[in-house]
Design a protein around this motif. Sequence first.
Motif, short mmCIF file in Angstrom:
data_model
loop_
_atom_site.label_atom_id
_atom_site.label_comp_id
_atom_site.label_asym_id
_atom_site.label_seq_id
_atom_site.Cartn_x
_atom_site.Cartn_y
_atom_site.Cartn_z
N ARG A 234 0.82 -1.21 0.00
CA ARG A 234 0.00 0.00 0.00
C ARG A 234 0.85 1.26 0.00
O ARG A 234 0.33 2.37 0.06
CB ARG A 234 -0.90 0.03 1.24
N SER A 235 2.16 1.08 0.00
CA SER A 235 3.09 2.18 0.12
C SER A 235 4.46 1.63 -0.29
O SER A 235 4.64 0.42 -0.33
CB SER A 235 3.09 2.64 1.59
N PRO A 236 5.44 2.50 -0.58
CA PRO A 236 6.76 1.95 -0.95
C PRO A 236 7.33 0.99 0.09
O PRO A 236 8.03 0.05 -0.26
CB PRO A 236 7.61 3.21 -1.08
N LYS A 237 7.04 1.20 1.36
CA LYS A 237 7.46 0.26 2.40
C LYS A 237 6.21 -0.14 3.18
O LYS A 237 5.58 0.70 3.84
CB LYS A 237 8.48 0.90 3.37
N ASP A 238 5.82 -1.40 3.06
CA ASP A 238 4.58 -1.90 3.68
C ASP A 238 4.93 -3.20 4.40
O ASP A 238 5.22 -4.22 3.76
CB ASP A 238 3.53 -2.13 2.58
N VAL A 239 4.92 -3.14 5.72
CA VAL A 239 5.39 -4.27 6.55
C VAL A 239 4.21 -4.81 7.35
O VAL A 239 3.36 -4.04 7.82
CB VAL A 239 6.52 -3.78 7.49
N MET A 240 4.17 -6.12 7.50
CA MET A 240 3.07 -6.77 8.21
C MET A 240 3.63 -7.61 9.36
O MET A 240 4.63 -8.30 9.18
CB MET A 240 2.32 -7.67 7.22
N ALA A 241 2.99 -7.52 10.52
CA ALA A 241 3.35 -8.37 11.66
C ALA A 241 2.12 -9.19 12.03
O ALA A 241 1.07 -8.63 12.34
CB ALA A 241 3.79 -7.53 12.85
N VAL A 242 2.23 -10.52 11.98
CA VAL A 242 1.09 -11.40 12.25
C VAL A 242 1.27 -12.05 13.63
O VAL A 242 2.29 -12.70 13.88
CB VAL A 242 0.97 -12.50 11.17
N PHE A 243 0.28 -11.85 14.51
CA PHE A 243 0.27 -12.50 15.83
C PHE A 243 -0.32 -13.91 15.62
O PHE A 243 -1.54 -14.06 15.48
CB PHE A 243 -0.58 -11.71 16.82
N LEU A 244 0.54 -14.92 15.60
CA LEU A 244 0.11 -16.25 15.17
C LEU A 244 -0.90 -16.89 16.13
O LEU A 244 -1.69 -17.74 15.72
CB LEU A 244 1.33 -17.16 15.04
N ASP A 245 -0.90 -16.46 17.40
CA ASP A 245 -1.76 -17.11 18.40
C ASP A 245 -2.95 -16.26 18.83
O ASP A 245 -3.66 -16.63 19.77
CB ASP A 245 -0.94 -17.43 19.67
N ARG A 246 -3.17 -15.10 18.22
CA ARG A 246 -4.23 -14.20 18.71
C ARG A 246 -5.16 -13.76 17.59
O ARG A 246 -4.70 -13.35 16.52
CB ARG A 246 -3.61 -12.92 19.31
N SER A 247 -6.46 -13.82 17.85
CA SER A 247 -7.40 -13.26 16.87
C SER A 247 -8.03 -11.96 17.39
O SER A 247 -8.55 -11.17 16.60
CB SER A 247 -8.50 -14.28 16.55
N ASN A 248 -7.94 -11.73 18.70
CA ASN A 248 -8.54 -10.53 19.28
C ASN A 248 -7.45 -9.75 20.02
O ASN A 248 -6.75 -10.32 20.87
CB ASN A 248 -9.64 -10.95 20.26
N LEU A 249 -7.32 -8.48 19.72
CA LEU A 249 -6.19 -7.73 20.31
C LEU A 249 -6.35 -7.54 21.82
O LEU A 249 -5.38 -7.24 22.52
CB LEU A 249 -5.93 -6.41 19.58
N LEU A 250 -7.57 -7.73 22.33
CA LEU A 250 -7.76 -7.62 23.78
C LEU A 250 -7.06 -8.76 24.52
O LEU A 250 -6.83 -8.68 25.72
CB LEU A 250 -9.25 -7.62 24.13
N ASP A 251 -6.71 -9.84 23.80
CA ASP A 251 -6.07 -11.01 24.44
C ASP A 251 -4.54 -10.97 24.36
O ASP A 251 -3.87 -11.86 24.89
CB ASP A 251 -6.55 -12.31 23.76
N ILE A 252 -3.98 -9.97 23.69
CA ILE A 252 -2.51 -9.90 23.57
C ILE A 252 -1.90 -9.68 24.96
O ILE A 252 -2.37 -8.83 25.73
CB ILE A 252 -2.10 -8.76 22.60
N THR A 253 -0.85 -10.44 25.27
CA THR A 253 -0.22 -10.31 26.59
C THR A 253 0.85 -9.20 26.58
O THR A 253 1.30 -8.77 25.51
CB THR A 253 0.48 -11.62 26.97
N GLY A 254 1.25 -8.80 27.77
CA GLY A 254 2.32 -7.80 27.88
C GLY A 254 3.60 -8.29 27.21
O GLY A 254 4.30 -7.52 26.54
N GLY A 255 3.90 -9.59 27.38
CA GLY A 255 5.10 -10.16 26.75
C GLY A 255 5.02 -10.10 25.24
O GLY A 255 6.02 -9.82 24.56
N ARG A 294 -6.39 -13.63 12.36
CA ARG A 294 -5.31 -13.39 13.30
C ARG A 294 -5.07 -11.88 13.38
O ARG A 294 -5.12 -11.17 12.36
CB ARG A 294 -4.02 -14.08 12.86
N VAL A 295 -4.80 -11.41 14.60
CA VAL A 295 -4.42 -10.00 14.78
C VAL A 295 -3.18 -9.76 13.94
O VAL A 295 -2.26 -10.58 13.91
CB VAL A 295 -4.11 -9.72 16.26
N HIS A 296 -3.17 -8.65 13.21
CA HIS A 296 -1.96 -8.30 12.47
C HIS A 296 -1.84 -6.79 12.37
O HIS A 296 -2.84 -6.06 12.39
CB HIS A 296 -1.94 -8.93 11.08
#
Length: 344
Positions: A234-255, A294-296
């Motif tokens: 979507r832009s000259p630099k477009d980076v994606m980070a996929v949280f493999l174990d999470r579908s809802n961002l409310l469940d993401i841990t501090g770690g 998955r959250v990404h």
Amino acid sequence: MKICFETVTRQAKFLDPTRGFEPRTVSTEIRRDPLTGEGGRILAFPSRPTPRPDLDALVKLSREIGCPFCPDVIDKVTPIFDPDLIPEGRLHVGEATVLPNLGPYDTYSGLTIITREHFVPMSGFSQAQLVDAFVAGQTYLQRVREKDPTAAYCSINWNYMPPAGSTMVHPHMQPFAGSGQSNRERLLLDSSARYLVENKSVFWLDLVEEEQRQGARFIAQEGSIAWLASFAPRSPKDVMAVFLDRSNLLDITGGEFQTFVDGLRRTMRYFDKLNLYSMNLTLFSAPADAEGFRVHARIVSRAPISPVMTSDRNYFPVLHGESLSTGRPEETAAGLRESWSCGA
Ligand SMILES: [Zn+2]
């Protein structure tokens, strides 16, 4: 596995004045997003190194205009949450403060002021500042969910610096939630659910596995987070980070936020090295009961593309709804793999 990376190449012919008007053929690549089918074009437009901008004048002007997010005035001039939702008025995590957005995007629209400092350059954020900001935004969204379960859709967003759409230089994220989806949320959720039904597998896990197998756009996996350069950028630099174990961002841990921010800071240092001083970030999430998602995060560089401050969005993305990029994702991934391997 049904991941399909579709590319069509179109060729245009003209007589080239830089080569004595010899005939020349130039290729344009049209890629389809492997989940949504949305098009993204990679142009053969000659890409020149972006000059390093002098941001001093911009920062000075933003201070003269006045900044409501600076520590000396924030308590006096920024709004306070409805006590029914946040009885303490504003939320604080480390340096981060969450307060209501005066221009709400949805029923629940917050602003997370990330730092006490008015201006922080692209590579200047500490690990703690960014982790605290994400945790603060998540805490706000969790409080919303407890109060109003119909606000099932939420995201954390960041316009960093004016070319990315921020009216304030002072760094701030925008967590928001509501009972409906944005266009892209709907497309991502519907397409992920359809993929699950058709393939009996999760698109996001298949995507990471296939990108890792092919290698050209795979950057790294840290813990349960995989980093990729987006196939249809979507832009000259477009980076994606996929949280493999999470579908809802409310469940993401501090770690997990720690691990994510580690990669985000590497990405921001890479942008900084290329003189890209502005970016957009969205952390996409599914509702609690959604399957196949998955959250990404999508992190895209934003910067004027000429000395006369030409916007990097022209009629093509704005009106035709198709992304343009002059950068190749495979080059982005190679540059970021280098950053990861040298520990930068
Ligand atoms: Zn400020």
